[in-house]
Design an enzyme around this catalytic site. Structure first.
Site, short mmCIF file in Angstrom:
data_model
loop_
_atom_site.label_atom_id
_atom_site.label_comp_id
_atom_site.label_asym_id
_atom_site.label_seq_id
_atom_site.Cartn_x
_atom_site.Cartn_y
_atom_site.Cartn_z
N GLU A 129 0.69 -1.52 0.23
CA GLU A 129 -0.14 -0.05 0.40
C GLU A 129 0.97 1.10 0.02
OE1 GLU A 129 -3.78 0.36 0.13
OE2 GLU A 129 -2.93 2.11 -0.47
N LYS A 205 5.54 4.37 -9.95
CA LYS A 205 4.51 4.19 -9.02
C LYS A 205 3.24 3.96 -9.96
CE LYS A 205 5.78 7.06 -5.47
NZ LYS A 205 6.10 8.22 -5.15
N1 HSE Z 1 10.01 10.73 -2.81
C1 HSE Z 1 8.40 10.43 -2.89
C2 HSE Z 1 7.86 11.55 -3.38
C3 HSE Z 1 8.32 9.13 -1.21
O1 HSE Z 1 8.17 12.46 -3.21
O2 HSE Z 1 6.37 11.27 -3.41
C4 HSE Z 1 7.37 9.17 -1.77
O3 HSE Z 1 6.55 7.12 -2.46
#
Ligand code: HSE
Ligand code: NDP
Length: 438
Positions: A129, A205
């Site tokens: 998650e 992502k």
């Molecule tokens: N480096 C990532 C960001 C951390 O700035 O969103 C969260 O996944």
């Protein structure tokens, strides 16, 4: 009542948040999980740094071998980040029959196939998650809450660091480098912040989200990726003039020609809810055939929000262990062997509206020459602005918004335009998404 034992590897930003929640909310978690959840080990190579709270004696160790060999551990939490040795540790834990929870989107985007297959073969769960959108439960929403839907669109602001930088540049005109340093101080940025800025973290992502949403195993190579490092305060100011915000947008769409998967700076109308997502906040806008349009919003990075998501996975797995229901919900929303090979739409097949900022010599005929090339490639101009020059010989910006054009034509036209002697630096191009209001 069976006690569920946890080993946590990586006592950094997210590891500290996770440990704090597991220790400080122990009673609440026990009530909700229906069983005690016991943080048995915290493993890190750094045993001395003060993390701002105390941990019970004897649980902090740098002896990973001892932790891995502990047969009482049910759930192994990986929070060291990176590909190796994280991959080796995760696979090792899985092969020893331990369930795994990770926030490591890079690991899943690159080695997800191997990790999920090994978990499937060993009958354990993998919770992830926290790997997308920090504290926002987007994975659970797509996998469970939206199970009744064919999902056609996933749009996301999925990198807190990039969004924080664009927001501060928009609101305060602060230079890029200074804002980046502040994002790093706040613990939002990746170990290598170019991942945040160049769209790589967002691609990790989107690979995870689109695998879940579209039921195909998506890899990094399937996603067209551009970052925000070339965006200047000038582009932000022009965007505002035309009624747009610039966001680093993750776009996943099911189209007739295949999956349209891309990440790039995008102009979105001020009136869209995504335009209001500021700072380190993330949002994920999803369209399903039954539910319609929904948007999930919250903190996309940081110690406690991300810890919240890690612990949510721990509780889910603990509940399943307690009830003998491990694997009740497949990690990827469908049985591992039902994932398909993706059918992808080539980026060249994209059509849409574009913003161009030409940096040119201020002399007669320049505008006509540029417009001529655009015309040759069927690119129709919607509006055009030229600002005055700052210095006698300096470049002047000419900005154009186009009507709908083909990406393949845009690439050819800009190649020709950028080779002209009147063009002083490569043309800035930003794609426009005319999103319907939510
Ligand atoms: N480096 C990532 C960001 C951390 O700035 O969103 C969260 O996944
Ligand atoms: P940090 O760098 O803050 O923490 C990682 C910790 O793991 C450090 O203490 C590091 O020690 C330790 N470590 C690294 N390698 C080893 C090893 N081989 N053995 C033992 N300890 C090790 O990272 P974050 O907490 O920020 O990120 C962790 C994960 O969470 C990453 O995958 C990241 O992408 C993800 N994530 C992070 C978010 C955030 O907001 N920060 C949000 C969402 C996900 P040392 O300092 O000595 O290297």
């Amino acid at each position: 009542m069976k006690q569920i034992n946890i080993a946590l590897l990586g006592f950094g930003t997210v590891g500290s948040g996770t440990a704090r929640i597991l220790l400080e909310q122990k009673a609440l978690l026990e009530k909700r999980a229906g069983c005690p959840i016991h943080l048995k080990w915290i493993c890190d190579r750094d045993l001395t740094t003060d993390r701002g709270f105390s941990v019970p004696e004897g649980i902090l160790t740098d002896d990973l071998e001892r932790v891995m060999n502990d047969q009482e551990v049910h759930i192994f939490i990986e929070l060291i980040g990176g590909l190796e040795p994280a991959r080796t540790f995760v696979l090792d834990a899985i092969r020893r029959g331990k369930h795994v929870v990770t926030a490591n989107k890079a690991l899943l985007a690159v080695h997800g196939e191997e990790i999920f297959r090994t978990a499937h073969e060993n009958g354990v769960e993998v919770g992830f998650e926290a790997s997308v959108a920090g504290g926002i439960p987007v994975i659970k929403a797509v996998r469970e809450g939206l199970v009744a839907n064919n999902i056609s669109t996933v749009l996301g602001i999925l990198n807190g660091t990039a969004n924080y930088i664009l927001t501060r540049m928009t609101r305060e005109g602060i230079p890029f480098e200074r804002v980046l340093a502040q994002a790093q101080e706040k613990g939002y940025a990746e170990a290598d912040p170019t991942y945040d800025i160049e769209g790589v973290d967002t691609a990790h992502k989107l690979a995870i989200m689109s695998t879940l949403a579209f039921g195909s195993q998506i890899g990094l190579d399937d996603i067209y990726t551009e970052g925000i490092s070339r965006i200047s305060p000038l582009d932000i100011a022009f965007a505002r003039e035309f009624g747009y915000h610039i966001k680093l947008l993750a776009i996943g769409r099911k189209r007739e020609k295949g999956l349209d998967l891309r990440i790039h700076p995008t102009m979105i109308p001020d009136s869209h809810l995504l335009a209001q997502v500021s700072g380190a906040y993330n949002a994920c806008y999803i369209v399903g055939d039954s539910v319609g349009k929904i948007m999930l919003y919250g903190m996309g990075a940081g110690q406690m929000p991300t810890g919240s998501a890690v612990v949510a996975d721990v509780v889910d797995i603990a509940r399943n262990i307690t009830l003998g229901a491990t694997g009740r919900v497949p990690s990827l929303g469908i049985a591992f062997d039902r994932l398909r090979e993706p059918r992808l739409m080539p980026m060249e097949d994209l059509t849409g509206c574009y913003y161009f900022r030409f940096s040119v010599k201020d002399q007669p005929g320049v505008l006509a020459r540029i417009a001529g090339v655009l015309g040759d490639f069927n690119i129709s101009i919607n509006s055009c602005v030229q600002k005055g020059r700052d210095s006698q010989d300096g470049p002047v910006p000419i900005v154009m918004l186009t009507h709908e054009a083909a990406e393949s034509d845009v690439r050819k036209a800009l190649k020709e335009i950028d080779s002209m002697e009147i063009v002083l630096s490569p043309t800035m191009i930003i794609r426009i998404e005319e999103l319907d209001t939510l």
